[in-house]
Scaffold this motif. Structure first.
Motif, mmCIF file in Angstrom:
data_model
loop_
_atom_site.group_PDB
_atom_site.id
_atom_site.type_symbol
_atom_site.label_atom_id
_atom_site.label_comp_id
_atom_site.label_asym_id
_atom_site.label_seq_id
_atom_site.Cartn_x
_atom_site.Cartn_y
_atom_site.Cartn_z
ATOM 1 N N TRP A 388 0.828 -1.208 0.000
ATOM 2 C CA TRP A 388 0.000 0.000 0.000
ATOM 3 C C TRP A 388 0.864 1.260 0.000
ATOM 4 O O TRP A 388 0.549 2.246 -0.674
ATOM 5 N N SER A 392 0.737 4.059 -3.106
ATOM 6 C CA SER A 392 0.352 5.445 -2.849
ATOM 7 C C SER A 392 1.491 6.402 -3.170
ATOM 8 O O SER A 392 1.273 7.457 -3.769
ATOM 9 N N ALA A 495 -4.987 -0.217 -6.920
ATOM 10 C CA ALA A 495 -5.590 0.099 -5.624
ATOM 11 C C ALA A 495 -6.965 -0.549 -5.475
ATOM 12 O O ALA A 495 -7.316 -1.045 -4.396
ATOM 13 N N PHE A 499 -7.749 -3.243 -2.614
ATOM 14 C CA PHE A 499 -8.780 -3.017 -1.603
ATOM 15 C C PHE A 499 -9.608 -4.296 -1.405
ATOM 16 O O PHE A 499 -9.888 -4.711 -0.273
ATOM 17 N N THR A 502 -7.362 -6.987 0.235
ATOM 18 C CA THR A 502 -7.114 -6.696 1.651
ATOM 19 C C THR A 502 -8.331 -7.040 2.503
ATOM 20 O O THR A 502 -8.204 -7.628 3.581
ATOM 21 N N ALA A 518 -4.159 -0.553 6.425
ATOM 22 C CA ALA A 518 -3.771 -0.437 5.015
ATOM 23 C C ALA A 518 -3.908 1.003 4.532
ATOM 24 O O ALA A 518 -3.026 1.527 3.835
ATOM 25 N N SER A 519 -5.017 1.663 4.905
ATOM 26 C CA SER A 519 -5.207 3.059 4.528
ATOM 27 C C SER A 519 -4.176 3.960 5.199
ATOM 28 O O SER A 519 -3.750 4.968 4.629
ATOM 29 N N SER A 522 -1.157 3.736 3.160
ATOM 30 C CA SER A 522 -1.375 4.486 1.925
ATOM 31 C C SER A 522 -1.219 5.990 2.151
ATOM 32 O O SER A 522 -0.577 6.687 1.361
#
Length: 594
Positions: A388, A392, A495, A499, A502, A518-519, A522
């Motif tokens: 991630w 990003s 991505a 998503f 994940t 995960a975010s 990112s």
């Protein structure tokens, strides 16, 4: 008969090791087709053992209830894109001049051009200086015109923007003459909000439920998205942007968790892909609206008005039955499933509902510390975080690269947004054919290719401006823009696939927390790109993009496949996910019956 069948199954399981040793001794070769057959048999067995899967089949795999659930995600996805990229359109470049209205006291009939000509000093090339002014003098107008003014100083009474065609944050809060650095602050603040919101909403979604987390994030979009149009200071604008960023990431985490737990394999992939398609549509709509509106406040007003109907989600949005079951709320889970079946005009057999009972432990408890305690989950989380971060970082580095090339603001948002939709629809085909793991690898490999191509293209600053004639330079710039756009589209598709992957890798009890981590990775990659790309040499950012894309591509092979597998609910199941299919293939291949 049932006892006899169970006895036979026991005998087969006991004979399996002996048969396996016998075949290994004989050098029996396993065929690829046999392994594929065994894998499919394992998938069928796993689905039959999953009570929730059987219930969802009885409810209706993709009936009216599920279609309505997917449709409810469309408008918030558009608004999320709207509020996420709005900062890029509220800083329209403006040329400021010092406010020298003092001269109107002695020359009230002067035009704006005459006023500037008399009170603003000029540069050596004859252009008016933007941050200096002549000091006021107690003379009449004729003396000022005849003798001119000499003493200069910085602007004392603010600035005017005579050439401004739009009202932006620059001329609203005077972000000029030493304040230009503030124009980059909202992006950093927004990413910091994503960073904190990832952790906060991940915990909220797992503790309170998917339904309240979605409502809380939608309420944030209404209050802080629409409310941004009424801020009266730049610091208040930053606070509202910080708050709305948490709502954006909170909705992404909670909605994906809800879709993962309500929908089955292929429908789950289709729902997440459609949600990201509407996110791309929101980017294109934002570009068109921002191009037409003359005031930055109108942009937030127009974008915030569609958020008010989302209040109706209080009555029509369902909770996740899987999450309810993991929290020990069996009665509520049965009620939600029965309601879904009634909407789909189906009837759930009574024996299936009776099988839906609490696990051995009354309530499945888990915390964020389990990401460290559970060995398999820790490995998967570390790999996901690294991938991630690289995705990003590379994505935002390419966006900054496009900005350096001087491409139009509206083009660099609309064109990639339009191209993302067919790219995401292609991902739908890939996911069906080759699964999550290989789809992720294919998308990342495309990003690697475009980054490598970009690395070998000449730099705009060093090469294109010095070449003659100008036409080839312009053509080469167009090629560079196309390559960057294709890289952005590949990373956006990556991505989307990731998503989905994940959400399926993390068990139900920690699914939202895992998506939050995960975010977080990112957002950290985005902040790192925003703070470092501008301070490095021209070739280094592209080189770092290549390295990070290659690293992400390599790490993606360490993740297990989740296609055709039921989402895990407990930590015990997730700890065996990495070796489950391989172990079962070995055991089944050793059976005489197979």
């Amino acid at each position: 008969m049932a006892g006899e069948e169970n006895f036979k199954e026991e005998l087969r399981s006991q004979d399996a090791p002996r048969n396996l040793n016998r075949r290994e001794a004989a050098g029996y070769p396993y065929s690829r087709s046999l392994k594929m057959l065994l894998r499919r048999l394992k998938v069928v067995t796993t689905k039959q053992d999953d009570k929730f899967t059987n219930l969802l089949v009885a409810v209706g795999e993709f009936g009216t209830f599920q279609r309505r659930l997917v449709a409810l995600t469309f408008i918030p996805s558009i608004l999320s894109a709207f509020f996420m990229f709005a900062d890029h359109f509220v800083f329209t470049a403006q040329k400021p001049y010092c406010n020298t209205s003092w001269i109107l006291a002695v020359g009230p009939h002067l035009s704006e051009a005459e006023q500037l000509n008399l009170t603003i000093p000029r540069a050596s090339n004859g252009s008016l200086l933007t941050c200096l002014m002549y000091l006021p003098v107690p003379w009449n107008l004729d003396s000022i015109i005849h003798f001119g003014l000499n003493d200069t100083d910085i602007c004392r009474n603010g600035w005017i923007y005579p050439d401004a065609k739009k009202r932006s944050l620059i001329n609203e809060f005077d972000l000029v003459c030493g304040m230009e650095w503030k124009k980059d602050t909202p992006e950093i603040v927004f990413m910091a909000g994503l960073l904190i919101g990832s952790v906060v909403f991940g915990l909220i979604t797992d503790k309170m439920g998917r339904y309240p987390a979605i409502l809380l994030s939608l309420l944030g979009l209404i209050i802080f998205g629409f409310g941004t149009a009424f801020v009266n200071s730049f610091h208040l604008y930053l606070f509202f942007r910080f708050a709305v960023s948490q709502s954006v990431v909170g909705y992404a985490i909670s909605s994906i968790s809800l879709a993962t737990e309500w929908l089955m394999d292929k429908h789950r992939a289709h729902a997440i892909i459609l949600g990201h398609c509407f996110f791309a549509v929101g980017t294109v709509l934002l570009t068109g609206i921002a191009y037409r509106l003359p005031h930055w406040r109108l942009l937030f007003l127009v974008g915030g008005v569609p958020a008010f109907p989302l209040i109706s989600y209080i009555w029509i949005l369902p909770e996740s039955p899987r999450w309810l079951m993991m929290k020990g709320k069996v009665k509520e889970a049965k009620q939600v499933l029965c309601y879904a079946a009634s909407v789909n005009k189906k009837t759930i057999p009574a024996n299936l509902l009776d099988e839906l009972q609490l696990p051995r432990k009354k309530v499945t408890k888990a915390s964020v510390l389990d990401f460290c305690k559970n060995r398999q989950l820790c490995k998967v989380t570390l790999v996901m975080g690294c991938v991630w971060f690289t995705i990003s970082y590379t994505y935002f580095a390419l966006i900054l690269r496009m900005r350096v090339l001087g491409v139009s603001l509206y083009f660099r948002h609309a064109f990639p947004g339009i191209m993302e939709v067919p790219a995401l629809l292609c991902c739908r085909f890939l996911l069906q054919q080759i699964g999550r793991k290989w789809s992720l690898a294919v998308a990342l490999f495309q990003a690697v290719i475009w980054c490598l191509v970009l690395l070998f293209l000449p730099e705009e600053e060093d090469g294109l401006r010095l070449r003659q004639p100008r036409c080839p330079a312009a053509g080469l710039k167009s090629v560079t823009v196309l390559v960057i756009t294709l890289g952005e589209v590949s990373l956006a598709a990556t991505a989307t696939v990731f998503f989905l992957h994940t959400a399926e890798l993390v068990p139900t009890v920690l699914r939202a927390t895992g998506l939050g981590l995960a975010s977080l990775a990112s957002a950290a990659g985005a902040i790192f790109s925003l703070t470092t790309v501008r301070q490095t040499l021209s070739h280094l950012p592209v080189f770092f993009c290549c390295v990070s894309a290659i690293v992400g591509f390599s790490l993606s092979f360490l993740l297990p496949e989740t296609q055709d597998q039921c989402p895990s609910d407990s930590l015990d199941h997730s700890s065996q996910m990495g070796n489950e299919v391989e172990d079962m293939m070995t055991e089944d291949a050793s059976s005489d019956d197979v």
